[in-house]
Design a protein around this motif. Structure first.
Motif, PDB file in Angstrom:
ATOM      1  N   ALA A  20       0.867  -1.181   0.000  1.00  0.00           N
ATOM      2  CA  ALA A  20       0.000   0.000   0.000  1.00  0.00           C
ATOM      3  C   ALA A  20       0.902   1.229   0.000  1.00  0.00           C
ATOM      4  N   TRP A  21       0.315   2.377  -0.296  1.00  0.00           N
ATOM      5  CA  TRP A  21       1.092   3.606  -0.462  1.00  0.00           C
ATOM      6  C   TRP A  21       0.338   4.759   0.166  1.00  0.00           C
ATOM      7  N   GLY A  22       0.974   5.474   1.079  1.00  0.00           N
ATOM      8  CA  GLY A  22       0.337   6.608   1.717  1.00  0.00           C
ATOM      9  C   GLY A  22       1.210   7.143   2.837  1.00  0.00           C
ATOM     10  N   ASP A  23       0.930   8.350   3.274  1.00  0.00           N
ATOM     11  CA  ASP A  23       1.706   8.972   4.350  1.00  0.00           C
ATOM     12  C   ASP A  23       1.278   8.380   5.688  1.00  0.00           C
ATOM     13  N   VAL A  24       2.144   7.573   6.288  1.00  0.00           N
ATOM     14  CA  VAL A  24       1.812   6.946   7.573  1.00  0.00           C
ATOM     15  C   VAL A  24       2.635   7.513   8.732  1.00  0.00           C
ATOM     16  N   ASN A  25       3.681   8.306   8.422  1.00  0.00           N
ATOM     17  CA  ASN A  25       4.489   8.861   9.515  1.00  0.00           C
ATOM     18  C   ASN A  25       4.199  10.334   9.783  1.00  0.00           C
ATOM     19  N   GLY A  26       3.368  10.951   8.933  1.00  0.00           N
ATOM     20  CA  GLY A  26       2.924  12.308   9.199  1.00  0.00           C
ATOM     21  C   GLY A  26       3.811  13.414   8.675  1.00  0.00           C
ATOM     22  N   ASP A  27       4.783  13.086   7.798  1.00  0.00           N
ATOM     23  CA  ASP A  27       5.651  14.140   7.271  1.00  0.00           C
ATOM     24  C   ASP A  27       5.142  14.718   5.957  1.00  0.00           C
ATOM     25  N   GLY A  28       3.973  14.258   5.520  1.00  0.00           N
ATOM     26  CA  GLY A  28       3.378  14.781   4.297  1.00  0.00           C
ATOM     27  C   GLY A  28       3.847  14.110   3.029  1.00  0.00           C
ATOM     28  N   ILE A  29       4.776  13.174   3.133  1.00  0.00           N
ATOM     29  CA  ILE A  29       5.306  12.472   1.963  1.00  0.00           C
ATOM     30  C   ILE A  29       4.824  11.023   2.010  1.00  0.00           C
ATOM     31  N   PRO A  30       4.216  10.526   0.935  1.00  0.00           N
ATOM     32  CA  PRO A  30       3.718   9.137   0.947  1.00  0.00           C
ATOM     33  C   PRO A  30       4.842   8.132   1.203  1.00  0.00           C
ATOM     34  N   ASP A  31       4.521   7.127   1.989  1.00  0.00           N
ATOM     35  CA  ASP A  31       5.457   6.054   2.315  1.00  0.00           C
ATOM     36  C   ASP A  31       4.992   4.763   1.651  1.00  0.00           C
ATOM     37  N   HIS A  32       5.926   3.841   1.482  1.00  0.00           N
ATOM     38  CA  HIS A  32       5.590   2.516   0.967  1.00  0.00           C
ATOM     39  C   HIS A  32       5.414   1.566   2.151  1.00  0.00           C
ATOM     40  N   VAL A  33       4.285   0.870   2.176  1.00  0.00           N
ATOM     41  CA  VAL A  33       3.980  -0.072   3.255  1.00  0.00           C
ATOM     42  C   VAL A  33       3.819  -1.457   2.634  1.00  0.00           C
ATOM     43  N   TYR A  34       4.502  -2.430   3.206  1.00  0.00           N
ATOM     44  CA  TYR A  34       4.478  -3.780   2.658  1.00  0.00           C
ATOM     45  C   TYR A  34       4.172  -4.800   3.749  1.00  0.00           C
ATOM     46  N   LEU A  35       3.585  -5.906   3.341  1.00  0.00           N
ATOM     47  CA  LEU A  35       3.640  -7.137   4.117  1.00  0.00           C
ATOM     48  C   LEU A  35       4.541  -8.082   3.338  1.00  0.00           C
ATOM     49  N   ALA A  36       5.539  -8.600   4.019  1.00  0.00           N
ATOM     50  CA  ALA A  36       6.473  -9.522   3.388  1.00  0.00           C
ATOM     51  C   ALA A  36       6.509 -10.805   4.199  1.00  0.00           C
ATOM     52  N   GLY A  37       6.743 -11.915   3.523  1.00  0.00           N
ATOM     53  CA  GLY A  37       6.776 -13.185   4.224  1.00  0.00           C
ATOM     54  C   GLY A  37       7.477 -14.250   3.415  1.00  0.00           C
ATOM     55  N   VAL A  38       7.533 -15.423   3.997  1.00  0.00           N
ATOM     56  CA  VAL A  38       8.155 -16.571   3.347  1.00  0.00           C
ATOM     57  C   VAL A  38       7.051 -17.421   2.741  1.00  0.00           C
ATOM     58  N   THR A  39       7.050 -17.528   1.437  1.00  0.00           N
ATOM     59  CA  THR A  39       6.009 -18.292   0.754  1.00  0.00           C
ATOM     60  C   THR A  39       6.320 -19.786   0.810  1.00  0.00           C
ATOM     61  N   THR A  40       5.272 -20.574   0.630  1.00  0.00           N
ATOM     62  CA  THR A  40       5.389 -22.027   0.691  1.00  0.00           C
ATOM     63  C   THR A  40       5.165 -22.609  -0.698  1.00  0.00           C
ATOM     64  N   THR A  41       6.036 -23.502  -1.107  1.00  0.00           N
ATOM     65  CA  THR A  41       5.927 -24.113  -2.429  1.00  0.00           C
ATOM     66  C   THR A  41       4.607 -24.866  -2.578  1.00  0.00           C
ATOM     67  N   ASP A  42       3.910 -24.603  -3.677  1.00  0.00           N
ATOM     68  CA  ASP A  42       2.650 -25.287  -4.005  1.00  0.00           C
ATOM     69  C   ASP A  42       1.578 -25.091  -2.938  1.00  0.00           C
ATOM     70  N   SER A  43       1.619 -23.965  -2.227  1.00  0.00           N
ATOM     71  CA  SER A  43       0.621 -23.684  -1.198  1.00  0.00           C
ATOM     72  C   SER A  43       0.496 -22.175  -1.027  1.00  0.00           C
ATOM     73  N   PRO A  44      -0.723 -21.686  -0.743  1.00  0.00           N
ATOM     74  CA  PRO A  44      -0.884 -20.249  -0.480  1.00  0.00           C
ATOM     75  C   PRO A  44      -0.491 -19.851   0.940  1.00  0.00           C
ATOM     76  N   GLY A  56       9.106   7.420   2.830  1.00  0.00           N
ATOM     77  CA  GLY A  56       9.072   8.040   1.513  1.00  0.00           C
ATOM     78  C   GLY A  56      10.090   9.144   1.330  1.00  0.00           C
ATOM     79  N   ARG A  57      10.562   9.723   2.414  1.00  0.00           N
ATOM     80  CA  ARG A  57      11.539  10.813   2.326  1.00  0.00           C
ATOM     81  C   ARG A  57      12.969  10.299   2.330  1.00  0.00           C
ATOM     82  N   THR A  58      13.282   9.365   3.239  1.00  0.00           N
ATOM     83  CA  THR A  58      14.669   8.910   3.392  1.00  0.00           C
ATOM     84  C   THR A  58      14.961   7.603   2.660  1.00  0.00           C
ATOM     85  N   GLY A  59      13.917   6.835   2.344  1.00  0.00           N
ATOM     86  CA  GLY A  59      14.124   5.533   1.723  1.00  0.00           C
ATOM     87  C   GLY A  59      14.499   4.438   2.705  1.00  0.00           C
ATOM     88  N   MET A  60      14.591   4.777   3.997  1.00  0.00           N
ATOM     89  CA  MET A  60      14.956   3.790   5.012  1.00  0.00           C
ATOM     90  C   MET A  60      13.806   2.812   5.260  1.00  0.00           C
TER      91      MET A  60
END
Length: 244
Positions: A20-44, A56-60
């Protein structure tokens, strides 16, 4: 509680499973928000699901571990739940267990500081219930936390179902209790149309076993500057066909 941006999980094994994409830290610049995980072969099925936020400002990047971090179809929603004008982060994960149990978390990230606003496990423990079958085809659903009682007329379940539980006079053959399942649905809804989201929670009311649905508890929750509190609660049942 502060989280290190250098979370020790081996980041090379993580795959982005929602974003998702939006300002979540309040600095007025949209941030990138992700859910990341370890996928399983042949299974959801996905394991080690982690909330990842890229400033979104520092890239950290900052990695925030989740307590319940394995399941199916993890999704993100960004919206203001607290009324501060800054988007919060809502996480949904299907457990894959019986009863359709879901894992939900809501985080604030103002000033790059993660703060847990909603935890599905805390909600499940906060409200306790008794589900008691009564004579005359009634079931009492009692919220023992608030002291409110709801009465369900279960004649809609059909004669075969009723005959297993009641005698010909509508009296219980034996004492019987049901239960309320853990949270199975949580939906952000702006009931007031003021740009601030409330929550609508669903829990199945079960009779003799989990799939024996008697109805659903629908609970609306609103942020009160410290936590989400109950606004209203209703019981909904399935309709039955009428003979025309």
């Amino acid at each position: 509680m502060l989280y290190s941006p250098y979370y020790s999980l081996d980041q090379r094994t993580l795959m982005i499973v929602s974003s998702a994409w939006g300002d979540v830290n309040g600095d007025g610049i949209p941030d990138h928000v992700y859910l990341a995980g370890v996928t399983t072969t042949d299974s959801p099925f996905i394991q080690k699901i982690t909330l990842v936020i890229q400033d979104g400002r520092t890239g950290m990047f900052q990695y925030i571990p989740l307590t319940s971090n394995a399941g199916y179809n993890p999704t993100l929603f960004l919206g203001d739940f607290t009324g501060d004008g800054i988007k919060d982060i809502m996480i949904s994960i299907a457990s894959g267990g019986s009863g359709g149990m879901m894992y939900y978390y809501i985080y604030s990230y103002v000033g790059n500081i993660p703060k847990l606003l909603f935890d599905y496990d805390v909600f499940n423990e906060a409200y306790q219930y008794q589900v008691v079958y009564k004579d005359d085809y009634k079931v009492d659903v009692i919220n023992t936390t608030t002291g409110i009682k709801y009465v369900i007329d279960i004649t809609y379940k059909g004669q075969d179902y009723l005959n297993e539980i009641y005698d010909a006079d509508g009296k219980l053959k034996a004492p019987l209790e049901g239960f309320v399942n853990p949270l199975s649905g949580l939906y952000p809804i702006d009931f007031d149309a003021n740009g601030v989201y409330e929550l609508l929670a669903y829990q199945r009311i079960s009779g003799r076993f989990a799939a024996d649905a008697l109805g659903y508890l629908q609970t609306t929750l609103k942020w009160n500057s410290r936590n989400f509190v109950l606004m209203n609660q209703y019981v909904a049942i399935l309709g039955s066909e009428t003979l025309l």
